[in-house]
Design an enzyme around this catalytic site. Structure first.
Site, short mmCIF file in Angstrom:
data_model
loop_
_atom_site.label_atom_id
_atom_site.label_comp_id
_atom_site.label_asym_id
_atom_site.label_seq_id
_atom_site.Cartn_x
_atom_site.Cartn_y
_atom_site.Cartn_z
N LYS A 35 -8.58 2.43 62.20
CA LYS A 35 -7.48 2.26 61.21
C LYS A 35 -6.37 3.29 61.72
O LYS A 35 -6.31 4.07 62.65
CB LYS A 35 -8.20 2.91 60.07
N TYR A 275 19.94 23.93 61.44
CA TYR A 275 20.34 23.97 60.05
C TYR A 275 19.97 25.09 59.33
O TYR A 275 18.72 25.70 59.41
CB TYR A 275 19.59 22.80 59.31
C1 LIG Z 1 -11.88 6.98 58.05
C2 LIG Z 1 -13.47 6.70 57.88
C3 LIG Z 1 -14.53 6.81 58.84
C4 LIG Z 1 -14.09 7.44 60.05
O1 LIG Z 1 -13.99 8.89 59.58
P1 LIG Z 1 -13.81 10.32 60.74
O2 LIG Z 1 -14.15 11.37 59.88
O3 LIG Z 1 -12.51 10.25 61.25
O4 LIG Z 1 -14.94 9.98 61.91
C5 LIG Z 1 -15.83 6.39 58.39
N1 LIG Z 1 -15.92 5.68 57.26
C6 LIG Z 1 -15.24 5.41 56.17
C7 LIG Z 1 -15.49 4.66 54.95
C8 LIG Z 1 -13.85 5.69 56.68
O5 LIG Z 1 -12.82 5.48 55.65
#
Ligand SMILES: *Cc1c(COP(=O)(O)O)cnc(C)c1O
Length: 384
Positions: A35, A275
């Site tokens: 993601k 700035y």
């Molecule tokens: C983002 C997410 C993960 C992965 O999380 P990490 O802490 O990066 O390993 C796993 N499960 C769900 C439901 C998530 O939203």
């Protein structure tokens, strides 16, 4: 080509993935979270590499993220971790993206839509989301039996598995540990409730990176690591905990964020930089100009405090970080020349950059996840 760029290491991605494979049992599936553009590394390329490594599942946060993978030829199973709205249902069917579902109304709506799409003996796989204490999405364990039954009695849905998510699996405090245990028990209870209905709960999945590292008892059938695949511990606590327990588990940062010094300028005592004139030269010095700023992901709050590595040496960022540029103090006897590489963060073992995204996170009072995902679209990714 703009010199501000992110180099992504195939070798380090593979190194991390293989190390994760080693800490889970042979038949535990791995679902890697890609993601947010694979935590800023580039979702399509990351997915391609992971497919080559035999990943079982990829996880995305929206239908569009899944679509990008499908349109680029990714064939692996894709799990949608966040809820979507009914407008996306048809697309999930069309692109074979497996959603997390819960709630009678949601399940019924999805099934009604599936009815219009699939022929009579086809069934669309879903995971039942269970809220065991994360307080985000999922049905409560006591409702799981009913909801699983609704899925199994629907006309076109099939329960492929059940998933929950931990709120404190990265915590090593007593409270944290007991809460995670409690969540694990609640998940088992939820699974029992489904079995009691005479149904097969399918693939069980409870944990992200922290769970994969700290909680072998909670791996179930599939772990869902994200951040560790990209070379970072979920937080410094986990890393220190592993070190204290002498657990040999190594990770290598996959991304190197870099730019170049584009100008070296002589400043006289009393002149100011950037700035707000927050930084005034206390003596004559050389200032290096870097074409990287907060619009690239170099957060404004990193200054003061941030250092940038040029030719193996750290130089402080001085004055405010601008949208597209920032300045470093090279001192009066530096050998830094225009167009020398300037490294922001990366793998200390291979890049000459002695700081990682985690160091920047500490400085900016955030986590490596945010530092990585903030590296913006303007920064081109180069796979090596
Ligand atoms: C983002 C997410 C993960 C992965 O999380 P990490 O802490 O990066 O390993 C796993 N499960 C769900 C439901 C998530 O939203």
């Amino acid at each position: 080509m703009r010199c501000t760029k992110a180099i992504i290491s195939r070798e380090n991605l593979e190194f991390n993935y293989k190390n994760i494979k080693k800490i889970v049992s042979q038949d535990t599936k791995i679902c890697v979270a890609v993601k947010a553009d694979a935590y800023g590394h580039g979702a399509v390329e990351t997915a391609r590499e992971l497919e080559k490594l035999g990943v079982d599942y990829l996880a995305v946060a929206s239908f569009e993220e899944g679509l990008e993978l499908r349109e680029n030829g990714i064939k692996a199973s894709i799990l949608l971790l966040s809820l979507c709205t009914p407008e996306d249902f048809i697309n999930l069917f069309k692109y074979e993206i497996t959603p997390l579902v819960f709630g009678k109304e949601f399940i019924s709506l999805l099934d009604a839509c599936a009815k219009s799409y699939f022929s009579c003996n086809e069934r669309f796989s879903v995971y039942l989301a269970v809220d065991t204490g994360m307080g985000r999405i999922g049905c409560f364990p006591e409702d799981c039996g009913e909801e699983a039954k609704l899925i199994s009695e629907s006309s076109h849905l099939k329960l492929e598995g059940m998933a929950t998510h931990m709120a404190l699996s990265d915590s090593v405090s007593c409270e944290g540990i007991s809460y995670t245990k409690q969540q694990g028990e609640a998940f088992k209870k939820a699974v029992e409730n489904v079995k009691k209905m005479g149904l097969n709960p399918g693939i069980l999945s409870a944990g992200s990176s922290a769970c994969a590292i700290n909680w072998p008892d909670l791996h179930f059938d599939m772990v869902r690591p994200g951040i560790i695949v990209y070379g970072y511990y979920p937080d410094e606590i986990t890393r220190d905990y592993l070190l204290s327990k002498n657990v040999d588990f190594q990770l290598k940062p996959v991304m190197t964020f870099q730019t170049k010094v584009v100008a070296v300028r002589h400043f006289k005592k009393g002149m100011s930089v950037s700035y707000g004139r927050t930084w005034i030269c206390e003596k004559d010095t050389c200032i290096g100009v870097l074409p990287v700023g907060y619009a690239d992901g170099l957060l404004r709050r990193f200054s003061p405090g941030l250092k940038i590595f040029v030719n193996g040496k750290a130089y402080p960022v001085v004055g405010r970080i601008c949208m597209d540029q920032c300045m470093i103090d090279l001192g009066d006897d530096s050998d830094v020349k225009p167009f020398d590489d300037a490294l922001i963060f990366g793998d200390p073992s291979s890049t000459g950059c002695m700081q990682t995204a985690e160091d920047l996170a500490l400085l900016g009072k955030t986590i490596s996840y945010e530092v990585l995902t903030c590296v913006s679209k303007r920064v081109k990714r180069f796979w090596q």
